[in-house]
Scaffold this active site. Structure first.
Site, mmCIF file in Angstrom:
data_model
loop_
_atom_site.group_PDB
_atom_site.id
_atom_site.type_symbol
_atom_site.label_atom_id
_atom_site.label_comp_id
_atom_site.label_asym_id
_atom_site.label_seq_id
_atom_site.Cartn_x
_atom_site.Cartn_y
_atom_site.Cartn_z
ATOM 1 N N ARG A 122 -21.911 9.928 9.876
ATOM 2 C CA ARG A 122 -22.806 8.947 10.513
ATOM 3 C C ARG A 122 -23.448 9.509 11.770
ATOM 4 O O ARG A 122 -24.480 9.063 12.200
ATOM 5 C CB ARG A 122 -21.937 7.786 11.020
ATOM 6 C CG ARG A 122 -21.884 6.595 10.211
ATOM 7 C CD ARG A 122 -20.880 5.685 10.924
ATOM 8 N NE ARG A 122 -19.846 5.310 10.006
ATOM 9 C CZ ARG A 122 -19.914 4.212 9.271
ATOM 10 N NH1 ARG A 122 -20.913 3.403 9.382
ATOM 11 N NH2 ARG A 122 -18.955 3.934 8.433
ATOM 12 N N LYS B 133 -6.891 10.093 -3.675
ATOM 13 C CA LYS B 133 -5.959 9.014 -3.886
ATOM 14 C C LYS B 133 -5.664 8.267 -2.580
ATOM 15 O O LYS B 133 -6.005 8.815 -1.537
ATOM 16 C CB LYS B 133 -4.661 9.560 -4.485
ATOM 17 C CG LYS B 133 -4.160 10.812 -3.721
ATOM 18 C CD LYS B 133 -2.710 10.929 -3.696
ATOM 19 C CE LYS B 133 -2.068 10.116 -2.634
ATOM 20 N NZ LYS B 133 -2.094 10.620 -1.265
ATOM 21 N N GLU C 14 9.040 15.250 3.835
ATOM 22 C CA GLU C 14 8.145 15.807 4.849
ATOM 23 C C GLU C 14 8.812 15.703 6.216
ATOM 24 O O GLU C 14 9.448 14.685 6.514
ATOM 25 C CB GLU C 14 6.826 15.048 4.882
ATOM 26 C CG GLU C 14 6.007 15.249 3.622
ATOM 27 C CD GLU C 14 4.636 14.630 3.773
ATOM 28 O OE1 GLU C 14 3.734 15.328 4.248
ATOM 29 O OE2 GLU C 14 4.485 13.451 3.438
ATOM 30 N N HIS D 220 1.438 11.720 -6.751
ATOM 31 C CA HIS D 220 2.016 13.063 -6.866
ATOM 32 C C HIS D 220 3.314 13.079 -7.676
ATOM 33 O O HIS D 220 3.493 13.897 -8.571
ATOM 34 C CB HIS D 220 2.321 13.650 -5.485
ATOM 35 C CG HIS D 220 1.139 13.687 -4.564
ATOM 36 N ND1 HIS D 220 -0.144 13.869 -5.000
ATOM 37 C CD2 HIS D 220 1.053 13.585 -3.208
ATOM 38 C CE1 HIS D 220 -0.968 13.876 -3.963
ATOM 39 N NE2 HIS D 220 -0.268 13.703 -2.868
ATOM 40 N N LYS E 44 10.644 19.943 5.376
ATOM 41 C CA LYS E 44 9.650 19.720 4.307
ATOM 42 C C LYS E 44 10.074 20.482 3.061
ATOM 43 O O LYS E 44 10.346 21.677 3.114
ATOM 44 C CB LYS E 44 8.280 20.228 4.762
ATOM 45 C CG LYS E 44 7.196 20.022 3.681
ATOM 46 C CD LYS E 44 5.811 20.219 4.235
ATOM 47 C CE LYS E 44 4.755 20.161 3.146
ATOM 48 N NZ LYS E 44 4.327 18.819 2.785
HETATM 49 C C1 BG6 Z 1 -1.100 13.567 0.744
HETATM 50 C C2 BG6 Z 1 -0.495 12.385 1.443
HETATM 51 O O1 BG6 Z 1 -1.551 13.203 -0.535
HETATM 52 O O2 BG6 Z 1 -0.122 14.588 0.629
HETATM 53 C C3 BG6 Z 1 0.053 12.769 2.793
HETATM 54 O O3 BG6 Z 1 -1.504 11.375 1.618
HETATM 55 C C4 BG6 Z 1 1.007 13.942 2.663
HETATM 56 O O4 BG6 Z 1 0.708 11.684 3.417
HETATM 57 C C5 BG6 Z 1 0.342 15.065 1.890
HETATM 58 O O5 BG6 Z 1 1.358 14.385 3.961
HETATM 59 C C6 BG6 Z 1 1.334 16.173 1.622
HETATM 60 O O6 BG6 Z 1 0.674 17.238 1.034
HETATM 61 P P1 BG6 Z 1 1.300 18.693 1.086
HETATM 62 O O7 BG6 Z 1 0.413 19.484 0.192
HETATM 63 O O8 BG6 Z 1 1.236 19.114 2.521
HETATM 64 O O9 BG6 Z 1 2.683 18.569 0.600
#
Ligand code: BG6
Length: 453
Positions: A48, A149, A217, A241, A331
């Protein structure tokens, strides 16, 4: 890339957003640097507001996909040359007319062909953009639309969103992104299952006790408060996912590995999952979350764990566990297939480590060397970093972009798959929406504790 291929134009809606900065721009930099996009690919970032490309690139950690984060000046120069800013108000028709005019000019002057419209925005923002792109002719045979998504917030809104998009674009022009499908180990699932018949023979309830798919995470919600507080862990990761990874892990292997057959097989598997039971679903929120989203009343879960059952005879009785959370100790994303041992007791484990440290490992029980007849559990371990040449790894978002450019839908989600996953989760969504109870809390850096008995 093939020089004969007409150069595509990738139009990114939401170029200044979090996803674009964290994933898309680093992926585009790396693809351009490695020459993995067709010659003269153009990238148009809409906003924008007026954007200065150098300011935008200066605000991004562009080189996270490089070893040691060190940028290659040549790669940066390519990205700067390819990237244009375009001021567009999503509800202003004249701006779409101007965009169309600009794309037509690129086609006429520089032989640009396909147009890829990337919605790097939350789904609530899609409708006005999609309608206007279509009204202004940007849904013709050259056009593809990429959607992030979650595709909807529940079964009803997903159906509405799918209908809206399908009204303006044909299914083969619609790319519903699930970047976990584009992760290297996820892609390996089918190959592994197809080409290792020793496992194929064991891939059924007689031998498998449970399948546990986890995406943990360490980070919290970062600067996505607004999006996340409306979404939560179930919708953010499980519906998309984790359900997709589950389908790849357990679905029937298609006779041919083309996009059409893969989608049919996934859909067939997902449609046979039983509606989830809210009694076997657990949720929690990390302490400090409410302050992070400035909403003291928030009931949004940052952690969710659910148990599912599958209706096909092959999988009856197998415990399917999907689990995800933010602000956990570390993670990792992994798929654990727990095999049965003697008398049906859990025994060997096959683990697909999706990230980090991609690899595949198998627990084996062996005799310890020595005079005693003692048994020990050991690990047969394939680590990608040692098994394969370094630098061959393609990041998931690089793969998403390359596949969209080459019009390969295999690693995207079909409308039917999306609907099947919402249908499975809807009982939990209903229960959690109407019943405020059962939301536990946990400390940042730890797991919530549930009584799952
Ligand atoms: C996204 C989610 O689809 O995937 C996030 O919306 C998440 O919340 C992310 O942190 C994680 O992706 P990756 O590839 O870092 O594991």
């Amino acid at each position: 890339m093939d020089d004969q291929q007409k150069s595509p134009v990738i139009v990114i809606f939401g170029i200044t957003g979090d996803l674009s900065k964290r994933k898309l721009l680093p992926a585009l930099y790396h693809l351009l640097k490695e020459d993995l996009l067709p010659h003269d690919t153009k990238i148009i970032g809409t906003s924008r507001h007026d954007i200065v490309i150098d300011d935008l690139l200066g605000s991004v950690e562009l080189c996270v996909l490089e070893k040691d984060n060190v940028c290659d000046p040549g790669g940066i120069a390519r990205l700067r040359a390819a990237l244009q800013a375009f001021k567009l108000d999503p509800i202003e028709d004249s701006d779409y007319e101007a965009l169309k005019h600009h794309l037509d000019e690129l086609s006429a002057e520089n032989n640009h062909g396909d147009r890829i419209f990337y919605m790097s925005l939350p789904p609530s923002a899609y409708a006005p953009i999609i309608e206007r792109l279509s009204q202004h002719g940007m849904n013709d045979g050259r056009s593809r639309i990429l959607l992030e998504k979650p595709f909807g917030y529940n079964e009803t809104s997903a159906a509405e969103l799918i209908e809206l998009v399908n009204h303006h674009y044909k299914e083969d022009q619609i790319y519903r992104i699930d970047h976990y499908l584009a992760k290297e180990t996820a892609q390996n699932l089918l190959t592994f299952r197809m080409h290792n018949p020793i496992f194929t023979a064991l891939w059924a309830r007689d031998h498998i006790d449970s399948v546990h798919i986890e995406a943990a995470e360490e980070l919290g919600i970062e600067n996505r408060a607004n999006f996340y507080d409306k979404t939560g862990a179930l919708r953010d990761l499980i519906q998309s996912h984790l359900m997709q990874l589950l389908a790849l892990t357990l679905m029937d292997i298609p006779t041919r590995l083309n996009s059409h057959e893969i989608h049919l097989s996934k859909q067939y598997f997902l449609e046979q999952l039983m509606p989830a039971s809210p009694h076997k679903a657990y949720r929690a929120q990390y302490n400090g979350y409410k302050a992070a989203v400035s909403n003291e009343l928030s009931r949004t879960e940052t952690y969710a764990k659910i148990h599912l059952e599958h209706g096909a005879e092959r999988w009856q009785g197998v415990d399917i566990i999907l689990e995800t959370g933010k602000a956990l100790p570390e993670k990792h994303t992994r798929i654990t297939v727990q095999f049965k041992g003697h008398h049906g007791q859990p025994h060997n484990k096959l683990v697909f480590q999706v990230q980090p440290d991609e690899g595949i490992s198998l627990d084996l029980f062996v005799k310890q060397p020595g005079l005693e007849n003692k048994m020990e559990k050991t690990l047969l371990d394939l680590t990608y970093d040692t098994a394969f040449e370094a630098g061959k790894h393609i990041d998931a978002y690089e793969r998403v972009l390359v596949d969209a450019v080459r019009a390969d839908q295999a690693l995207f989600a079909s409308a039917n798959e999306v609907m099947a996953t919402w249908r499975v989760l809807q009982p939990i969504i209903d229960a959690w929406d109407t019943n405020g109870d059962g939301l536990m809390s946990y400390e940042v850096g730890s797991y919530p504790l549930f009584d799952e008995s």
